[in-house]
Design an enzyme around this catalytic site. Structure first.
Site, PDB file in Angstrom:
ATOM      1  N   CYS A  86      42.308  40.523  36.109  1.00  0.00           N
ATOM      2  CA  CYS A  86      42.416  39.449  35.120  1.00  0.00           C
ATOM      3  C   CYS A  86      43.596  39.745  34.197  1.00  0.00           C
ATOM      4  CB  CYS A  86      41.119  39.276  34.339  1.00  0.00           C
ATOM      5  SG  CYS A  86      40.918  40.355  32.918  1.00  0.00           S
ATOM      6  N   GLU A  87      44.302  38.695  33.864  1.00  0.00           N
ATOM      7  CA  GLU A  87      45.502  38.882  33.043  1.00  0.00           C
ATOM      8  C   GLU A  87      45.183  39.139  31.573  1.00  0.00           C
ATOM      9  OE1 GLU A  87      46.924  34.383  31.891  1.00  0.00           O
ATOM     10  OE2 GLU A  87      47.538  35.150  33.823  1.00  0.00           O
ATOM     11  N   HIS A  88      43.941  38.945  31.174  1.00  0.00           N
ATOM     12  CA  HIS A  88      43.589  39.140  29.762  1.00  0.00           C
ATOM     13  C   HIS A  88      43.296  40.596  29.420  1.00  0.00           C
ATOM     14  CE1 HIS A  88      42.235  34.742  30.207  1.00  0.00           C
ATOM     15  NE2 HIS A  88      43.449  34.772  29.710  1.00  0.00           N
ATOM     16  N   HIS A  89      42.656  41.325  30.343  1.00  0.00           N
ATOM     17  CA  HIS A  89      42.283  42.714  30.059  1.00  0.00           C
ATOM     18  C   HIS A  89      42.774  43.689  31.120  1.00  0.00           C
ATOM     19  CE1 HIS A  89      39.189  40.117  28.122  1.00  0.00           C
ATOM     20  NE2 HIS A  89      39.463  40.901  27.093  1.00  0.00           N
ATOM     21  N   GLN A 127      40.724  33.178  37.275  1.00  0.00           N
ATOM     22  CA  GLN A 127      40.061  32.584  38.438  1.00  0.00           C
ATOM     23  C   GLN A 127      40.435  31.121  38.624  1.00  0.00           C
ATOM     24  OE1 GLN A 127      35.895  33.529  38.794  1.00  0.00           O
ATOM     25  NE2 GLN A 127      35.484  31.761  40.091  1.00  0.00           N
ATOM     26  N   HIS A 155      33.304  39.284  37.102  1.00  0.00           N
ATOM     27  CA  HIS A 155      34.411  39.710  36.244  1.00  0.00           C
ATOM     28  C   HIS A 155      34.014  40.965  35.474  1.00  0.00           C
ATOM     29  CE1 HIS A 155      36.984  36.003  36.525  1.00  0.00           C
ATOM     30  NE2 HIS A 155      35.870  35.603  37.106  1.00  0.00           N
ATOM     31  N   CYS A 157      35.527  42.315  33.106  1.00  0.00           N
ATOM     32  CA  CYS A 157      35.750  42.166  31.661  1.00  0.00           C
ATOM     33  C   CYS A 157      34.519  41.582  30.977  1.00  0.00           C
ATOM     34  CB  CYS A 157      36.994  41.322  31.376  1.00  0.00           C
ATOM     35  SG  CYS A 157      36.940  39.666  32.073  1.00  0.00           S
TER      36      CYS A 157
END
Length: 196
Positions: A86-89, A127, A155, A157
């Site tokens: 995931c690009e956030h975490h 996603q 996920h 995260c």
């Protein structure tokens, strides 16, 4: 070719240097026996997990396009395992991708569908975008009568941090063409749920 290899080695060394710095910043000793090779191993792993940036999914799909005369029924490839970050975490998310398309002159080799899933998944992702990119690639490359993509994923995260919900599953879908008809979508959903 040698220049590409030099660039690859240089980039891997830069990544390893950053990982070494991260290990220091969290309060560990990167010179400790168990951690000496960790920065290089982590750099190699990260390059593998993001190798999709260096591959062209449309080219892969088009490399096995075949003319098919009158087949206008659903072609389904289901339960395609995928792993992404995931690009956030920059934590993993993973699960299954289910793809269907209805040919309009062209079909593709069945192994190419999982290949394009891997190419898009091996990038920093969310996603929702992954679902859209797979659908758009098939639609633009094969020009079928319709495409539908469903992704079911866990996920890390959400499971390892934040909400810490261990059994949560996220489902996304996107579709074009004939799949805009509820009956066609329902047929696909029933077929991918069959034998589970």
């Amino acid at each position: 070719m040698k220049e590409v290899n030099k660039d690859t080695l240089r980039e891997r060394k830069e990544l390893a240097d950053h990982y070494k710095q991260i290990i220091k910043l969290i309060g560990e000793d990167p010179e400790r026996e168990g951690l000496i090779k960790t920065p290089d191993r982590a750099a190699k792993a990260f390059r593998f997990l993001t190798k999709g940036y260096h591959e062209d999914p449309a080219e892969v799909l088009a490399s096995a396009m075949f003319l098919e005369e009158d087949y206008k029924q659903m072609v389904i490839v289901k339960d395609i395992d995928f792993f992404s970050l995931c690009e956030h975490h920059i934590l993993p998310f993973f699960g299954k991708v289910h793809v269907a398309y209805i040919p309009n002159k062209y079909i593709t080799g069945l192994s190419k569908i999982p290949r394009i899933v891997d190419i898009f998944a091996r990038r920093l992702q969310i996603q929702e975008r992954l679902t859209l990119q797979i659908k758009e690639c098939i639609q633009k490359t094969l020009d079928p009568l319709g495409v539908m993509v469903v992704i079911e994923a866990q996920h890390m995260c959400m499971q390892m941090r934040g909400a810490e919900k261990q059994n949560s599953l996220t489902t996304t879908s996107d579709f074009t063409g004939f799949f805009q008809q509820a009956k066609t979508r329902e047929e696909f959903i029933n077929l991918i749920k069959n034998n589970r």
